[in-house]
Design a protein around this motif. Structure first.
Motif, PDB file in Angstrom:
ATOM      1  N   LEU A 170       0.817  -1.210   0.000  1.00  0.00           N
ATOM      2  CA  LEU A 170       0.000   0.000   0.000  1.00  0.00           C
ATOM      3  C   LEU A 170       0.853   1.263   0.000  1.00  0.00           C
ATOM      4  N   ASP A 178      -2.016  -1.437  -5.039  1.00  0.00           N
ATOM      5  CA  ASP A 178      -3.250  -1.468  -4.253  1.00  0.00           C
ATOM      6  C   ASP A 178      -4.033  -2.757  -4.506  1.00  0.00           C
ATOM      7  N   SER A 205      -6.958   0.173   0.710  1.00  0.00           N
ATOM      8  CA  SER A 205      -6.666  -0.048  -0.709  1.00  0.00           C
ATOM      9  C   SER A 205      -7.711   0.621  -1.581  1.00  0.00           C
ATOM     10  N   ASN A 208      -7.205   4.454  -1.319  1.00  0.00           N
ATOM     11  CA  ASN A 208      -6.108   4.909  -2.171  1.00  0.00           C
ATOM     12  C   ASN A 208      -6.595   5.147  -3.596  1.00  0.00           C
TER      13      ASN A 208
END
Length: 603
Positions: A170, A178, A205, A208
């Motif tokens: 990450l 991700d 994830s 992001n």
């Protein structure tokens, strides 16, 4: 190794009794898995120490950059009191964890010890090490807090290793990493479905992707960030990252009270996570809590002085909304804003305008428009007005942004470059009262204030009433159907089914409205209207009239609900106009707009 120690004006936060730096534990082994375990051990130790309000823990984002041989000298320049260092080494089937506590200013080792433990007992040993270190640093700290704060749900070593590997991915910040990290977290959950940290990892994830401008997956990413963060906090209420991600999800859903609650809870659980603090500061800016946002931002800079400018865009946004436009632009000069969020350049254009530098404002606007066309619209010919509408849509400001006035200036400028834009801008500038639809938005102008809000059926109802002040409009006309006094006589079972379904949908609408869940409210309202339309369409079947219930009554209830819901939504952006509409619109079987004086609305 050359290091920049950050802004010398950054002062340590008040009431910090002891500052501590935890260096990443060194690994003396060729086993790659051992490296991940050492990283996890260090991060957990920092998290446990961070729970103590009497300690200020330097961020690992800074300590990872230190050379172990010269770390004490650098930390002395950063005014750190104590340094924790250690190592991992395998001795047969035993894992030796060595820990050293050094007083930075005189390089005195005041504590050194090692523990030889079976590999499977690693997580349990973290608590013992944490208690030893804190006991030497600050005897008066309540050990009960340490015991409660450091008790984490144990999982299997394999699931824990998958989580560590996922967290490492990450940090790379790419869409591929991700997705790869998400696969590792999902594998960890297959081994241990109750592993809360894996849910937090999946949530991160998705967040992001959400925050890294993958706009074609915006809704999917937002939903994933929200749902997995909820599951994480349900399994572990002490996970400060999960609370922070959940708070951001609530914020972008415009559920401001819940967002604020989650963010405060995250900070209370861990007040010394620099990265989390700067993200909370970013969210507080949208919430209008600007002084708190600046305090969190400055504390993050103090805890992670080697941030290498990655925190500066957040500071620029905070200072912009505080009206400190020169400070905003000074930070911008240190950052390549084309690599940050897409509309950062629009904010800098507004800041330049407010400082009187119109040339820079035009240059930043051109950068923003290019960024929008490349990354968002993916169309080199996308309209400038669409770029403005997008900025308004994706930024969940609780009380509006300082870009709003600059947008009006932009529209005037655009008017000089396009006949269509000129016509539209002239209407924008001359209308005293407007509630116009523009794409997916409604532009509301009232008492000299202009805002843009996402359009809804309730806003369409309001617009219909505004163009005919004083004239009664039947609720079924607003629903889009002919007036029908009843629905067909059906067998009792069918009647009961219709009635229960409509009641259930009304309850769903009321519940969604009470918790400000706009997605659920829109779905329940849509289902209600579709069912109501179906019932109305077969009214009068075989000439028989229904003696119980009425399509008119159901339409009245639906129209009233969506108009009042729309007014409450408008109140978040334009409270003056919302108060006027709430007072002057009367709902019922016939709905009316009754202004106190003659008003001409442009819709």
């Amino acid at each position: 190794m050359t290091m920049r120690l950050g802004n010398p004006e950054i002062a340590p936060p008040e009431k910090v009794a002891v500052s501590v730096a935890v260096l990443p534990y060194q690994v003396f082994s060729t086993d790659e898995n051992m490296r991940y375990l050492a990283i996890g051990f260090t991060e957990d130790l920092v998290a446990d120490l961070s729970r103590f309000s009497g300690l200020s823990i330097l961020s690992l984002l800074t300590t990872r950059q230190l050379d172990h041989l010269t770390a004490a000298q650098t930390l002395g320049m950063l005014h750190v009191d104590y340094m924790v260092s250690g190592s991992f080494r395998m001795k047969g089937d035993q894992l030796r964890i060595s820990t050293r506590l050094t007083k930075v200013h005189n390089h005195t080792v005041i504590f050194a010890d090692h523990q030889d433990i079976p590999f499977a007992d690693l997580q349990e040993q973290e608590d013992a090490v944490g208690r030893q270190i804190v006991g030497i640093l600050q005897q008066q700290i309540d050990f009960d807090l340490l015991s409660q704060g450091s008790k984490k749900r144990q999982t299997t070593p394999v699931a824990y290793e998958l989580w560590l590997r996922g967290m490492a991915l990450l940090k790379k910040g790419t869409s591929n990493s991700d997705r790869e990290a998400r696969g590792l977290f999902e594998s960890a959950l297959q081994i241990d479905p109750g592993f809360a940290r894996a849910y937090t990892g999946i949530s991160l994830s998705y967040f992001n992707e959400w925050s890294c401008q993958l706009w074609d997956r915006w809704d999917v990413s937002r939903k994933g960030a929200f749902e997995y963060a909820q599951q994480a906090v349900q399994l572990n209420e002490d996970d400060h990252v999960a609370w922070a991600v959940l708070g951001r999800a609530h914020l972008f859903n415009e559920d401001y009270e819940q967002a604020q609650h989650c963010l405060y809870k995250s900070i209370r659980i861990n007040p010394n996570d620099a990265h989390n603090l700067v993200q909370a500061a970013f969210c507080f800016t949208y919430l209008g809590l600007l002084e708190e946002a600046e305090a969190l931002y400055r504390k993050a800079l103090f805890l992670h002085p080697l941030h290498h400018d990655e925190y500066l865009p957040y500071g620029a946004l905070i200072y912009f909304e505080m009206g400190r436009f020169t400070d905003c632009l000074e930070l911008a000069l240190k950052v390549n804003f084309e690599t940050v969020w897409v509309d950062a350049a629009l904010i800098l254009a507004a800041a330049s305008h407010y400082t009187g530098d119109e040339r820079a404002a035009d240059q930043y606007w051109a950068v923003y428009l290019q960024q929008y066309r490349t990354k968002i619209a993916r169309n080199p010919e996308a309209a400038a007005l669409d770029a403005i509408d997008w900025h308004v849509k994706v930024n969940p400001y609780r009380q509006g942004s300082k870009t709003a006035a600059f947008i009006s200036v932009l529209m005037v400028r655009l008017a000089g470059r396009s006949t269509t834009a000129a016509t539209r801008t002239e209407k924008h500038e001359t209308a005293a009262f407007a509630f116009r639809r523009s794409g997916e938005f409604r532009e509301a102008i009232f008492q000299g204030k202009r805002v843009n809000v996402l359009d809804t059926k309730g806003f369409a109802d309001i617009a219909r009433l505004l163009v005919s002040p004083g004239k009664p409009v039947h609720c079924l006309e607003l629903m889009g159907g002919a007036r029908v006094e009843g629905v067909p006589l059906l067998d009792q079972k069918a009647k009961s089914a219709y009635w229960k379904k409509l009641q259930a949908l009304q309850e769903d609408m009321a519940e969604a409205e009470s918790v400000n869940n706009t997605d659920a409210l829109e779905k329940a309202t849509r289902d209600y209207e579709e069912l109501l339309a179906h019932v109305s369409s077969i009214a009068g079947y075989k000439g028989k009239e229904r003696t119980t219930g009425s399509s008119v009554e159901k339409a009245r209830a639906a129209v009233t609900l969506r108009i009042r819901s729309a007014i409450r939504k408008l109140a978040k952006h334009h409270p003056e106009m919302a108060a006027h509409l709430d007072d002057r619109i009367k709902t019922g079987t016939f709905c009316r707009y009754l202004p106190l004086s003659e008003v001409v609305w442009e819709v």
